[in-house]
Design a protein around this motif. Structure first.
Motif, PDB file in Angstrom:
ATOM      1  N   TYR A   2      34.137  32.308  47.963  1.00  0.00           N
ATOM      2  CA  TYR A   2      34.870  31.293  47.201  1.00  0.00           C
ATOM      3  C   TYR A   2      34.534  31.318  45.711  1.00  0.00           C
ATOM      4  O   TYR A   2      35.404  31.084  44.875  1.00  0.00           O
ATOM      5  CB  TYR A   2      34.666  29.905  47.825  1.00  0.00           C
TER       6      TYR A   2
ATOM      7  N   GLU B  48      33.820  33.974  44.030  1.00  0.00           N
ATOM      8  CA  GLU B  48      34.591  35.121  43.547  1.00  0.00           C
ATOM      9  C   GLU B  48      36.081  34.767  43.444  1.00  0.00           C
ATOM     10  O   GLU B  48      36.757  35.122  42.491  1.00  0.00           O
ATOM     11  CB  GLU B  48      34.393  36.257  44.548  1.00  0.00           C
ATOM     12  N   TYR B  49      36.505  34.024  44.462  1.00  0.00           N
ATOM     13  CA  TYR B  49      37.901  33.601  44.522  1.00  0.00           C
ATOM     14  C   TYR B  49      38.270  32.778  43.289  1.00  0.00           C
ATOM     15  O   TYR B  49      39.272  33.026  42.615  1.00  0.00           O
ATOM     16  CB  TYR B  49      38.090  32.773  45.796  1.00  0.00           C
TER      17      TYR B  49
ATOM     18  N   SER C 178      36.584  32.699  40.375  1.00  0.00           N
ATOM     19  CA  SER C 178      36.473  33.519  39.174  1.00  0.00           C
ATOM     20  C   SER C 178      37.728  34.344  38.976  1.00  0.00           C
ATOM     21  O   SER C 178      38.305  34.383  37.874  1.00  0.00           O
ATOM     22  CB  SER C 178      35.270  34.454  39.282  1.00  0.00           C
ATOM     23  N   ASP C 179      38.162  34.992  40.051  1.00  0.00           N
ATOM     24  CA  ASP C 179      39.356  35.836  39.962  1.00  0.00           C
ATOM     25  C   ASP C 179      40.582  35.010  39.601  1.00  0.00           C
ATOM     26  O   ASP C 179      41.419  35.426  38.794  1.00  0.00           O
ATOM     27  CB  ASP C 179      39.597  36.568  41.283  1.00  0.00           C
ATOM     28  N   ALA C 180      40.675  33.800  40.216  1.00  0.00           N
ATOM     29  CA  ALA C 180      41.832  32.950  39.971  1.00  0.00           C
ATOM     30  C   ALA C 180      41.867  32.483  38.516  1.00  0.00           C
ATOM     31  O   ALA C 180      42.914  32.521  37.857  1.00  0.00           O
ATOM     32  CB  ALA C 180      41.801  31.748  40.910  1.00  0.00           C
TER      33      ALA C 180
ATOM     34  N   ASP D 127      40.374  33.924  35.989  1.00  0.00           N
ATOM     35  CA  ASP D 127      40.633  35.104  35.156  1.00  0.00           C
ATOM     36  C   ASP D 127      42.133  35.365  35.051  1.00  0.00           C
ATOM     37  O   ASP D 127      42.622  35.803  34.029  1.00  0.00           O
ATOM     38  CB  ASP D 127      39.963  36.344  35.755  1.00  0.00           C
ATOM     39  N   GLU D 128      42.825  35.107  36.132  1.00  0.00           N
ATOM     40  CA  GLU D 128      44.258  35.395  36.119  1.00  0.00           C
ATOM     41  C   GLU D 128      45.060  34.223  35.590  1.00  0.00           C
ATOM     42  O   GLU D 128      46.290  34.194  35.716  1.00  0.00           O
ATOM     43  CB  GLU D 128      44.719  35.798  37.526  1.00  0.00           C
TER      44      GLU D 128
ATOM     45  N   ALA E 208      44.900  30.797  36.399  1.00  0.00           N
ATOM     46  CA  ALA E 208      45.228  29.605  37.171  1.00  0.00           C
ATOM     47  C   ALA E 208      44.391  28.438  36.671  1.00  0.00           C
ATOM     48  O   ALA E 208      43.273  28.635  36.192  1.00  0.00           O
ATOM     49  CB  ALA E 208      44.948  29.842  38.653  1.00  0.00           C
TER      50      ALA E 208
END
Lengths: 105, 436
Positions: free
Chosen positions: B31, B33-34, B36-38, B40-41, B43
């Motif tokens: 989560y 990572e989830y 962080s990735d979100a 970064d994109e 959201a």
């Protein structure tokens, strides 16, 4: 779509996406939620289960200063996906039959 | 990182308490990572959090997923309870909650029942084995066959109990597994706990348990069979079977002794469970004929002009006090010459039947569980039938084919008055008294 049917298809979708190429959790979730309306948090248990069943494996690579976990489909996973595909092909015939009948009526 | 996301992760961590550390870290890093990735994109945290379930529910789903795996590999109430605990968090629709409660209640009560059905036979097996050994120790060493037979019989019966326990235990595991599968299904509403390949994988530890059970079952079967063979070879079950089916014992020694009328004026007979028959003989002597079974011993002597016969066990049969409640169809016959007037004639048997075929002799007849039969058709020399009093504590009295006698505080009593000076007293605690 019926919730039960949707959840049954989730495994197949995950395996299919991974068969196209390795990816990470958030991306996978976005692709699936773009396809069908499932809760975003329902994916983690699915991934854990598929992993424990040996259908997929994980590896980590560095990405902008932190580790990112990637998912990769295994041989067993490809086999399972093929099973799903043949099941879905049969389902598709039925769907075509039912909706086709509607068109004629 | 955003505070709301931080608090989401904290709550998630708190609710995952109880899982293996590796499992917790796995979920948290997913989560983290989830998010962080979100982010970064591009959201927004609000949007992200609104798309996700509350952390409590996520944790419950993860815990349930782990529990179902545990239940399937080692089905037991402990792992089942764990699954059920998290299932409650995951299931919120009133109807589903009701159905879940019913399912859980049924599972628990059946499991407890099966558990008892497993434990009780095991306890019974231990008790039977201990009892058979203690009975075997009481048998004199010279009767080695009976000692082996008693222990063998004990082993056989406890083996059967163990097999019963095995069967119930084998039912117990699939029950938990089945119910866990149903609970899981309700949580997922449709998707299976594990598909075919998954089950094969998970069959590993479960299968070894089943294999162990099957091994145990086979061992129980072999032990029971061995016990049966030993006891059958000793001839003990055949002997017990014949006694309890009122068959004449196979091995009988006939002992016959005569006494002159002048030698004795009192007769006292006691058998443990051999039948006794009193009749009027044609000879001028008191004749005692005894069919001695090989598990019984006796003494017959004239003590100060009283003929005393006593029967007792020679210790060869196990559980003799129980066995002797049933008649042994070997007979002791007392034949008295016509006109003989014994000062005292007492016939007593614990479990044997006593036949009184002659109404010529005053007698005291007593049994514990044995039947008393008075049939006066034969040898009644004198014409007038004797007076009869009969009483039984727990048995019944029949005159002809009909129930007779009056119920009293003591039991049932019956009286057949007569002018005759001959009085026959019949008394039984639990046996029936039959008057023809």
């Amino acid at each position: 779509m019926d919730a039960q049917m949707k959840k049954g298809l989730l495994d197949a979708c995950v395996l299919h996406i991974l068969a196209e190429g390795d990816t990470y959790g958030y991306r996978l979730t976005r692709e699936i939620t773009g396809l069908m309306a499932v809760s975003e948090s329902s994916l983690y248990p699915v991934l854990r289960r598929l992993e424990s069943q040996g259908f997929l494996e994980t590896y980590s690579t560095e990405h902008s200063g932190r580790l990112r976990r990637y998912y990769r489909i295994t041989k067993a996973g490809i086999g399972r996906l093929d099973e799903y595909k043949s099941e879905l092909t049969e389902l598709k015939r039925i769907i075509d039959f039912v909706t086709g009948g509607d068109d004629n009526g | 990182m955003d505070d709301r996301i931080k608090s989401f992760l904290d709550t998630l961590k708190m609710n995952l308490d109880g899982l293996a550390e590796e499992e917790i870290n796995e979920a948290l890093s997913y989560y983290e990572e989830y998010f962080s990735d979100a982010l970064d994109e591009g959201a927004s945290p609000e949007e992200l959090l609104s798309r996700l379930d509350p952390p409590e529910k996520i944790a419950a789903m993860i815990e349930a997923e782990t529990s179902i795996k545990l239940v399937q590999t080692s089905p037991g109430l402990k792992n089942y309870s764990r699954l059920v605990k998290f299932a409650h968090i995951g299931i919120t629709r009133p109807l589903s909650v009701l159905m879940l409660s019913i399912l859980i209640f049924t599972t628990y009560s059946t499991a407890v029942l099966l558990f008892l059905c497993t434990v009780i036979p095991v306890a019974a097996a231990c008790m039977v084995l201990a009892a058979s050994i203690s009975e075997a120790l009481k048998i004199p060493a010279m009767y080695a066959g009976e000692i082996a037979g008693t222990v063998g019989l004990g082993i056989f019966v406890s083996g059967i109990f163990i097999l019963t326990a095995c069967v119930f235990y084998m039912l117990y595991r699939p029950l938990i597994r089945l119910s866990a599968g149903l609970v899981y299904k309700m949580m997922k509403r449709g998707s299976k706990p594990a598909d075919k390949t998954g089950e094969e994988r998970q069959a590993g530890p479960g299968a070894s348990g089943r294999k162990r059970m099957r091994k145990l079952f086979r061992a129980g079967l072999i032990i029971a069979a061995a016990g049966l063979i030993i006891s059958l070879a000793s001839g003990l079950p055949a002997k017990l079977f014949m006694i309890f089916n009122s068959m004449k014992p196979a091995d009988i020694t006939v002992i016959r002794k005569e006494f002159g009328i002048g030698e004795a004026d009192r007769i006292s007979i006691y058998t443990v469970h051999s039948n006794i028959r009193l009749r009027e003989g044609r000879s001028e002597k008191i004749v005692i004929e005894y069919e001695k079974s090989d598990w019984l011993d006796y003494s017959l002597e004239n003590r100060n002009s009283e003929i005393v016969f006593e029967e007792r066990s020679n210790g060869r049969l196990p559980l003799f006090s129980l066995v002797s409640l049933h008649e042994n169809c070997a007979e002791l016959t007392v034949s008295l010459p016509a006109g003989f007037d014994p000062g005292r004639l007492s016939l007593e048997s614990r479990g044997g039947t006593i036949w009184v075929e002659s109404g010529s002799f005053p007698a005291d007849i007593k049994t514990h569980t044995g039947t008393i039969r008075l049939t006066l058709r034969e040898g009644a020399s004198g014409g007038i039938p004797p007076a009869v009093t009969a009483k039984t504590t727990k048995g019944a009295i029949y005159a002809g084919d009909k129930a007779a006698g009056t119920k009293t505080g003591y039991g049932t009593e019956y009286e057949l008055p007569s002018e005759s000076p001959v009085i026959i007293r019949l008394e039984s605690e639990r046996g029936n008294i039959l008057l023809d």
